[in-house]
Design a protein around this motif. Structure first.
Motif, PDB file in Angstrom:
ATOM      1  N   TRP A 419       0.874   8.368  28.342  1.00 14.85           N
ATOM      2  CA  TRP A 419       1.959   9.141  28.945  1.00 14.85           C
ATOM      3  C   TRP A 419       1.389  10.505  29.322  1.00 14.85           C
ATOM      4  N   THR A 420       1.506  10.895  30.579  1.00 12.85           N
ATOM      5  CA  THR A 420       0.982  12.167  31.047  1.00 12.85           C
ATOM      6  C   THR A 420       2.101  12.960  31.721  1.00 12.85           C
ATOM      7  N   ASN A 421       2.313  14.189  31.260  1.00 12.20           N
ATOM      8  CA  ASN A 421       3.350  15.058  31.833  1.00 12.20           C
ATOM      9  C   ASN A 421       4.683  14.329  31.953  1.00 12.20           C
ATOM     10  N   SER A 422       5.100  13.710  30.881  1.00 10.10           N
ATOM     11  CA  SER A 422       6.321  12.918  30.858  1.00 10.10           C
ATOM     12  C   SER A 422       7.249  13.415  29.764  1.00 10.10           C
ATOM     13  N   SER A 423       8.497  12.923  29.756  1.00 14.55           N
ATOM     14  CA  SER A 423       9.461  13.440  28.782  1.00 14.55           C
ATOM     15  C   SER A 423      10.550  12.430  28.495  1.00 14.55           C
ATOM     16  N   VAL A 424      11.189  12.610  27.320  1.00 18.15           N
ATOM     17  CA  VAL A 424      12.413  11.894  26.982  1.00 18.15           C
ATOM     18  C   VAL A 424      13.405  12.898  26.401  1.00 18.15           C
ATOM     19  N   GLU A 425      14.657  12.773  26.806  1.00 19.49           N
ATOM     20  CA  GLU A 425      15.722  13.630  26.302  1.00 19.49           C
ATOM     21  C   GLU A 425      16.968  12.786  26.102  1.00 19.49           C
ATOM     22  N   PHE A 426      17.961  13.356  25.437  1.00 20.49           N
ATOM     23  CA  PHE A 426      19.230  12.650  25.266  1.00 20.49           C
ATOM     24  C   PHE A 426      20.375  13.541  25.730  1.00 20.49           C
ATOM     25  N   ALA A 427      21.443  12.890  26.203  1.00 21.11           N
ATOM     26  CA  ALA A 427      22.623  13.622  26.645  1.00 21.11           C
ATOM     27  C   ALA A 427      23.481  14.045  25.468  1.00 21.11           C
ATOM     28  N   SER A 428      23.462  13.262  24.392  1.00 19.79           N
ATOM     29  CA  SER A 428      24.224  13.559  23.177  1.00 19.79           C
ATOM     30  C   SER A 428      23.304  13.393  21.985  1.00 19.79           C
ATOM     31  N   GLY A 429      23.483  14.218  20.965  1.00 20.09           N
ATOM     32  CA  GLY A 429      22.589  14.218  19.815  1.00 20.09           C
ATOM     33  C   GLY A 429      22.311  12.844  19.253  1.00 20.09           C
ATOM     34  N   ASP A 430      21.092  12.626  18.821  1.00 19.97           N
ATOM     35  CA  ASP A 430      20.672  11.322  18.317  1.00 19.97           C
ATOM     36  C   ASP A 430      19.794  11.538  17.090  1.00 19.97           C
ATOM     37  N   GLY A 431      19.996  10.740  16.061  1.00 18.48           N
ATOM     38  CA  GLY A 431      19.262  10.918  14.824  1.00 18.48           C
ATOM     39  C   GLY A 431      17.934  10.189  14.765  1.00 18.48           C
ATOM     40  N   ARG A 432      17.595   9.437  15.791  1.00 19.41           N
ATOM     41  CA  ARG A 432      16.339   8.685  15.782  1.00 19.41           C
ATOM     42  C   ARG A 432      15.200   9.517  16.357  1.00 19.41           C
ATOM     43  N   PRO A 433      13.962   9.218  15.992  1.00 25.37           N
ATOM     44  CA  PRO A 433      12.821   9.898  16.621  1.00 25.37           C
ATOM     45  C   PRO A 433      12.765   9.609  18.118  1.00 25.37           C
ATOM     46  N   ALA A 434      12.018  10.434  18.830  1.00 25.89           N
ATOM     47  CA  ALA A 434      11.848  10.221  20.269  1.00 25.89           C
ATOM     48  C   ALA A 434      10.948   9.042  20.552  1.00 25.89           C
ATOM     49  N   VAL A 435       9.947   8.831  19.714  1.00 25.93           N
ATOM     50  CA  VAL A 435       8.958   7.771  19.934  1.00 25.93           C
ATOM     51  C   VAL A 435       8.628   7.111  18.604  1.00 25.93           C
ATOM     52  N   ILE A 436       8.577   5.793  18.598  1.00 27.18           N
ATOM     53  CA  ILE A 436       7.998   5.052  17.481  1.00 27.18           C
ATOM     54  C   ILE A 436       7.109   3.964  18.067  1.00 27.18           C
ATOM     55  N   ALA A 437       5.883   3.891  17.555  1.00 23.45           N
ATOM     56  CA  ALA A 437       4.949   2.851  17.960  1.00 23.45           C
ATOM     57  C   ALA A 437       4.536   2.060  16.735  1.00 23.45           C
ATOM     58  N   LEU A 443      -3.040   4.937  21.946  1.00 18.76           N
ATOM     59  CA  LEU A 443      -1.864   5.506  22.606  1.00 18.76           C
ATOM     60  C   LEU A 443      -2.105   6.991  22.789  1.00 18.76           C
ATOM     61  N   THR A 444      -1.905   7.500  23.996  1.00 18.47           N
ATOM     62  CA  THR A 444      -2.138   8.912  24.280  1.00 18.47           C
ATOM     63  C   THR A 444      -0.905   9.532  24.916  1.00 18.47           C
ATOM     64  N   PHE A 445      -0.461  10.635  24.325  1.00 22.54           N
ATOM     65  CA  PHE A 445       0.641  11.430  24.856  1.00 22.54           C
ATOM     66  C   PHE A 445       0.064  12.800  25.213  1.00 22.54           C
ATOM     67  N   ASP A 446      -0.105  13.070  26.486  1.00 21.10           N
ATOM     68  CA  ASP A 446      -0.711  14.314  26.957  1.00 21.10           C
ATOM     69  C   ASP A 446       0.299  15.056  27.821  1.00 21.10           C
ATOM     70  N   GLY A 447       0.708  16.237  27.358  1.00 21.67           N
ATOM     71  CA  GLY A 447       1.748  16.955  28.077  1.00 21.67           C
ATOM     72  C   GLY A 447       3.095  16.278  27.961  1.00 21.67           C
ATOM     73  N   PHE A 448       3.390  15.757  26.783  1.00 19.32           N
ATOM     74  CA  PHE A 448       4.622  15.007  26.551  1.00 19.32           C
ATOM     75  C   PHE A 448       5.675  15.934  25.947  1.00 19.32           C
ATOM     76  N   THR A 449       6.901  15.846  26.459  1.00 17.91           N
ATOM     77  CA  THR A 449       8.000  16.662  25.960  1.00 17.91           C
ATOM     78  C   THR A 449       9.106  15.762  25.443  1.00 17.91           C
ATOM     79  N   ALA A 450       9.594  16.068  24.237  1.00 18.19           N
ATOM     80  CA  ALA A 450      10.659  15.271  23.638  1.00 18.19           C
ATOM     81  C   ALA A 450      11.722  16.190  23.062  1.00 18.19           C
ATOM     82  N   GLU A 451      12.976  15.816  23.262  1.00 11.05           N
ATOM     83  CA  GLU A 451      14.061  16.587  22.661  1.00 11.05           C
ATOM     84  C   GLU A 451      14.111  16.292  21.164  1.00 11.05           C
ATOM     85  N   ARG A 452      14.218  17.349  20.379  1.00  6.08           N
ATOM     86  CA  ARG A 452      14.182  17.200  18.927  1.00  6.08           C
ATOM     87  C   ARG A 452      15.533  16.769  18.401  1.00  6.08           C
TER      88      ARG A 452
END
Length: 622
Positions: A419-437, A443-452
């Motif tokens: 994933w390069t310069n990519s992101s995941v966000e949510f519209a409403s709060g969520d208790g799960r992690p952004a990513v699970i593998a 697996l490489t996340f470079d410049g990855f943005t995730a809502e906490r």
């Protein structure tokens, strides 16, 4: 009428003598000249078929439909070197007379559903044709008379049904209310389509492109209820057939109940060389961009670029299943060499997290790359178990996998994914992690943005992942991502030096250096006292200023998390929870991104509860 046919035949002979293609002299055959009324009630099928036969007999021609409503109570039989031209204001209408051709028998019926197995029962049918087309600005309308399920005697379940054809052109026309399929093509190659319109949102599928090679679709507008534009390879013709060299550009797709742009589920023959660009998807109750290999197919060299999706329940899904519904004892398929560039997706609820789900061993999904892929999901879930969800390997739908433990990407049995310069966000709060593998590698996340997540234990989780890398990444507020990796995972940021700093060599405040538990590196580990404020502070060196991944290796033999706050040069960086690892001899890692200055930097880990922190083995910078 006979004179026109004779003239066309003479032109065809002259063309052959001069070595000029007959199409250069193709005549136009007006269906009204063959008895069609266009009054919307008379059965115009005999006249239409007569015009088609005349054009074909003359070596080719255009069958013209002037403005009018042409009722077709029987199947229209398309023939080679014939183009149907629907002028503005012309409509070919379906009928409720139940007098369409009967479905043919098929010894391979059990390998796909009824609609895919039978072709004769259609408004327009042809087999083993060359150089055919339907063009113009008119409409072909099933008029609510085509069947969306299994048809009865005399009923049709599709508008256009073509098999084993070479050279098909579909330009400008509108297909409406198509029953099960507006268009079903099986083993038709060398297809071009421009400004095709399909409106079958009240029926089922738009266009099923099955076992096709050399296809170019531009400026399509397809609104379906079931699948909009789908690429398949079934066993209806008694063979595994190749698929590939396909381009779809500048198109709009929507699917009310199902998939917008899809591979499968029928996947017998292999697929290669597909390019999808500048596509807008406005709704899909299943996948926006779906790709499944259920019946042994190898899917490779597929590229998505400049695609915008809204209202999709599953923005991106890849899955390998083991249904094997294909002749000749198929094995398990593969998915590899897939790219997604400049993709924006807004999910709809209830949603399915973007998913990469491979099979174990040699059937893991591989070599998939996401660049500038930005996904917003509805969110709204609470915390949940982060174990592997359930899976039905015979089902291709997004709901065949249980609720993913990540609100963003869930990756299972895959390797060499970036994933390069990519992101995941949510519209409403969520208790799960952004990513699970889980069960993955490289697996490489470079410049990855995730809502906490406010209540989630971490942002990215790696379970039995051999070689993961999170670098130049952050949460949407600009803070460090909280990364948790179990003891079966390892970090591998290939562009970094990966310098280790042993905790026992750092500054220890209220703690001891021990060596009474196995598995540590260096000469020991730091056992902090059970109090708030005990800390370990390491001085680390950076050659240049910038963001780098920092990994903490720890053990927590209790069942209670032992959170710590982490600061970099006095500024808060992250607050990992350091969950239990099962026992004090089992070590795990958690990774965060640190903004370092050139030269020496101080990284401090401070316990925040009376239980103190975990045992700390080392920190790795880079």
């Amino acid at each position: 009428m006979r004179r026109l046919a004779r003239v066309a035949a003479v032109l065809a002979v002259v063309a052959a003598m001069l070595g000029v293609p007959a199409a250069a002299y193709a005549a136009t055959y007006n269906v009204r000249s063959y008895g069609a009324t266009g009054d919307g009630s008379t059965d115009d099928t005999p006249a239409i078929n007569a015009a088609i036969t005349a054009a074909n007999s003359a070596g080719g021609g255009t069958v013209q439909f002037p403005s009018g409503n042409y009722k077709s109570k029987h199947t229209i039989h398309l023939k080679s070197n014939v183009t149907l031209q629907l002028d503005a204001g012309s409509t070919i209408q379906g009928s409720s007379a139940d007098t369409y051709d009967a479905p043919e028998s098929n010894p391979n019926d059990s390998f796909q559903d009824y609609g895919h197995s039978h072709f004769h029962n259609a408004m327009i049918y042809g087999d083993r044709l060359t150089n055919v087309g339907i063009t113009g600005s008119g409409t072909i309308d099933g008029a609510g008379n085509l069947i969306t399920g299994n048809p009865g005697s005399g009923e049709a379940d599709k508008i256009l049904s073509l098999t084993r054809c070479d050279g098909l052109r579909l330009d400008g026309v509108t297909f409406r209310r198509g029953g099960h399929f507006a268009i079903l093509t099986n083993n038709c190659n060398n297809i071009t389509s421009d400004h095709l319109h399909i409106d079958t949102a009240g029926d089922r599928d738009g266009w099923n492109v099955i076992s096709a090679s050399n296809v170019t679709v531009t400026n399509a507008d397809i609104a379906a209820n079931d699948d909009a534009l789908v690429f398949k390879s079934d066993y209806a013709l008694g063979a595994k057939l190749p698929n590939g060299h396909v381009t779809v550009t500048d198109s709009h797709l929507s699917a009310q109940c199902c998939n917008a742009l899809m591979f499968g589920s029928e996947t017998c023959g292999d697929f290669t060389d597909y390019n999808f660009q500048r596509i807008t998807i406005t709704g899909a109750d299943k996948s926006g961009l779906g790709m499944v290999s259920m019946d042994g197919a190898n899917i490779s060299d597929v590229h998505y670029r400049d695609i915008t999706m809204t209202g999709v329940r599953s923005p991106i899904m890849q899955k390998i299943g083991t249904r094997k519904r294909c002749g000749n004892s198929p094995g398990v398929g593969h998915i590899s060499n897939i790219t997604y560039d400049n993709i924006t997706a807004t999910g709809a609820g209830p949603s399915f997290s973007p998913t990469i789900w491979g099979e174990s061993g040699g059937n893991r999904i591989s070599d998939v790359h996401f660049t500038n892929v930005h996904i917003t999901v509805p969110g709204g879930n609470g915390t949940m178990d982060t174990g592997v969800p359930s899976n039905d390997p015979n089902n291709y739908n997004p709901n065949s996998i249980g609720t993913r433990p990540a609100y963003g990407w869930y990756v299972h049995n895959a390797h060499d994914i970036t994933w390069t310069n990519s992101s995941v966000e949510f519209a409403s709060g969520d208790g799960r992690p952004a990513v699970i593998a889980n069960g993955a590698a490289n697996l490489t996340f470079d410049g990855f943005t995730a809502e906490r997540t406010a209540s989630g234990p971490y942002d990215m989780g790696f379970q039995a992942v051999s070689g993961y890398c999170v670098k130049n990444s952050q949460n949407t507020a600009g803070g460090a991502l909280r990364v948790n990796a179990d003891s079966a995972s390892s970090q591998n940021c290939s562009t970094s030096t990966g310098v280790d700093y042993q905790a026992e060599n750092c500054t220890v405040f209220h703690g001891t250096v021990d060596a009474d538990h196995s598995g540590f590196t260096g000469t020991g580990f730091v056992n902090g006292t059970n109090e708030v404020g005990a800390y370990v502070e390491c001085a680390v060196t950076a050659a240049a200023a910038g963001s780098v991944p920092v990994t903490v290796r720890y053990a927590n033999g209790t069942t209670t998390a032992r959170p710590m706050s982490i600061t970099v040069n006095g500024a808060a960086a992250t607050s990992p929870t350091f969950a239990g690892t099962g026992n004090w001899d089992t070590w795990a890692t958690t990774t965060f991104t640190a903004n370092l200055n050139a030269g020496t930097n101080l990284i401090r880990l401070t316990s925040t509860t009376a239980n103190g922190g975990p045992n700390l083995d080392r920190i790795t910078v880079g």
